[in-house]
Design a protein around this motif. Structure first.
Motif, PDB file in Angstrom:
ATOM      1  N   LEU A   1       0.853  -0.934  -0.072  1.00  0.00           N
ATOM      2  CA  LEU A   1      -0.107   0.076   0.079  1.00  0.00           C
ATOM      3  C   LEU A   1       1.042   1.161   0.173  1.00  0.00           C
ATOM      4  O   LEU A   1       1.657   1.277   0.930  1.00  0.00           O
ATOM      5  CB  LEU A   1      -0.728  -0.053   1.530  1.00  0.00           C
ATOM      6  N   GLN A   2       0.633   2.287  -0.740  1.00  0.00           N
ATOM      7  CA  GLN A   2       1.192   3.367  -1.009  1.00  0.00           C
ATOM      8  C   GLN A   2       0.262   4.526  -0.625  1.00  0.00           C
ATOM      9  O   GLN A   2      -0.687   4.771  -0.980  1.00  0.00           O
ATOM     10  CB  GLN A   2       1.682   3.554  -2.516  1.00  0.00           C
ATOM     11  N   GLY A   3       0.883   5.482   0.295  1.00  0.00           N
ATOM     12  CA  GLY A   3       0.163   6.572   0.506  1.00  0.00           C
ATOM     13  C   GLY A   3       0.236   6.983   2.053  1.00  0.00           C
ATOM     14  O   GLY A   3       0.783   6.272   2.625  1.00  0.00           O
ATOM     15  N   ASN A   4      -0.584   7.864   2.461  1.00  0.00           N
ATOM     16  CA  ASN A   4      -1.441   8.540   1.621  1.00  0.00           C
ATOM     17  C   ASN A   4      -1.889   9.890   2.428  1.00  0.00           C
ATOM     18  O   ASN A   4      -3.086  10.194   2.631  1.00  0.00           O
ATOM     19  CB  ASN A   4      -3.086   7.628   1.667  1.00  0.00           C
ATOM     20  N   LEU A   5      -0.860  10.532   2.875  1.00  0.00           N
ATOM     21  CA  LEU A   5      -0.833  11.861   3.565  1.00  0.00           C
ATOM     22  C   LEU A   5      -1.798  12.796   2.600  1.00  0.00           C
ATOM     23  O   LEU A   5      -1.394  12.938   1.377  1.00  0.00           O
ATOM     24  CB  LEU A   5       0.437  12.388   3.973  1.00  0.00           C
ATOM     25  N   ASP A   6      -2.664  13.584   3.038  1.00  0.00           N
ATOM     26  CA  ASP A   6      -3.371  14.681   2.451  1.00  0.00           C
ATOM     27  C   ASP A   6      -2.284  15.702   2.196  1.00  0.00           C
ATOM     28  O   ASP A   6      -1.684  16.304   3.084  1.00  0.00           O
ATOM     29  CB  ASP A   6      -4.505  15.222   3.315  1.00  0.00           C
ATOM     30  N   PRO A   7      -2.118  16.272   0.912  1.00  0.00           N
ATOM     31  CA  PRO A   7      -1.131  16.980   0.582  1.00  0.00           C
ATOM     32  C   PRO A   7      -1.407  18.273   1.229  1.00  0.00           C
ATOM     33  O   PRO A   7      -0.291  18.978   1.373  1.00  0.00           O
ATOM     34  CB  PRO A   7      -1.368  17.217  -0.917  1.00  0.00           C
ATOM     35  N   THR A   8      -2.714  18.654   1.421  1.00  0.00           N
ATOM     36  CA  THR A   8      -3.028  20.017   2.306  1.00  0.00           C
ATOM     37  C   THR A   8      -2.418  20.028   3.585  1.00  0.00           C
ATOM     38  O   THR A   8      -1.978  21.203   4.395  1.00  0.00           O
ATOM     39  CB  THR A   8      -4.369  20.350   2.324  1.00  0.00           C
ATOM     40  N   VAL A   9      -2.118  18.966   4.305  1.00  0.00           N
ATOM     41  CA  VAL A   9      -1.436  18.943   5.578  1.00  0.00           C
ATOM     42  C   VAL A   9       0.040  19.555   5.543  1.00  0.00           C
ATOM     43  O   VAL A   9       0.355  20.133   6.473  1.00  0.00           O
ATOM     44  CB  VAL A   9      -1.084  17.015   6.189  1.00  0.00           C
ATOM     45  N   LEU A  10       0.671  19.571   4.521  1.00  0.00           N
ATOM     46  CA  LEU A  10       2.043  20.256   4.350  1.00  0.00           C
ATOM     47  C   LEU A  10       1.753  21.687   4.336  1.00  0.00           C
ATOM     48  O   LEU A  10       2.825  22.387   4.476  1.00  0.00           O
ATOM     49  CB  LEU A  10       2.695  19.778   3.156  1.00  0.00           C
ATOM     50  N   LEU A  11       0.605  22.316   4.364  1.00  0.00           N
ATOM     51  CA  LEU A  11       0.484  23.760   4.376  1.00  0.00           C
ATOM     52  C   LEU A  11       0.169  24.043   5.964  1.00  0.00           C
ATOM     53  O   LEU A  11       0.332  25.345   6.149  1.00  0.00           O
ATOM     54  CB  LEU A  11      -0.753  24.189   3.668  1.00  0.00           C
ATOM     55  N   GLY A  12       0.178  23.213   6.735  1.00  0.00           N
ATOM     56  CA  GLY A  12       0.196  23.534   8.408  1.00  0.00           C
ATOM     57  C   GLY A  12       1.520  23.694   9.086  1.00  0.00           C
ATOM     58  O   GLY A  12       2.412  23.588   8.340  1.00  0.00           O
ATOM     59  N   ASP A  13       1.258  23.801  10.257  1.00  0.00           N
ATOM     60  CA  ASP A  13       2.459  24.463  10.967  1.00  0.00           C
ATOM     61  C   ASP A  13       3.186  22.845  11.342  1.00  0.00           C
ATOM     62  O   ASP A  13       2.479  21.795  11.054  1.00  0.00           O
ATOM     63  CB  ASP A  13       2.283  24.888  12.057  1.00  0.00           C
ATOM     64  N   GLU A  14       4.397  22.804  11.718  1.00  0.00           N
ATOM     65  CA  GLU A  14       5.121  21.771  12.230  1.00  0.00           C
ATOM     66  C   GLU A  14       4.435  20.687  13.023  1.00  0.00           C
ATOM     67  O   GLU A  14       4.576  19.460  12.738  1.00  0.00           O
ATOM     68  CB  GLU A  14       6.607  22.107  12.727  1.00  0.00           C
ATOM     69  N   ALA A  15       3.869  21.058  13.982  1.00  0.00           N
ATOM     70  CA  ALA A  15       3.044  20.265  14.753  1.00  0.00           C
ATOM     71  C   ALA A  15       1.911  19.310  14.100  1.00  0.00           C
ATOM     72  O   ALA A  15       2.051  18.184  14.318  1.00  0.00           O
ATOM     73  CB  ALA A  15       2.599  20.850  16.095  1.00  0.00           C
TER      74      ALA A  15
END
Length: 107
Positions: free
Chosen positions: A46-60
């Protein structure tokens, strides 16, 4: 030749994707990875699956959401950590670095 199958918004097709005999199934961020893990029982990578918008959030947030996926896939015989569908153009490089640090073991 090993293949990876990816289809966006395909949560409802888990059964059909399993029948494709792909070596790996790439999941978008809308598919609960724990559900896919339980359904596939190690029969596919299985490959994935972090929501790409998470990377727009802060470090925590980046660390927490990355860790959630890693923790939920412990014990699964084949997992490739990845975004659930590409990186957004406005994603800060620092967020990618934080995600990679967490994948590699964190601080």
């Amino acid at each position: 030749i090993p293949t990876t199958y990816f289809a966006r918004s395909s949560h409802h097709l888990l059964r059909e994707m399993k029948e494709l005999n792909s070596a790996a199934i790439s999941l978008d961020w809308r598919t609960p990875i724990q559900e896919a893990k339980e359904y596939y029982h190690g029969s596919n990578v299985l490959q994935g699956n972090l929501d790409p918008t998470v990377l727009l959030g802060d470090e925590a947030i980046v660390r927490r959401e990355t860790r959630n996926i890693l923790d939920s896939m412990k014990g699964y015989p084949g997992h490739i950590f990845n975004l659930g569908h590409g990186i957004l153009p406005m994603t800060p490089i620092q967020s990618v670095e934080i995600m990679l640090d967490e994948i590699r073991g964190g601080k």
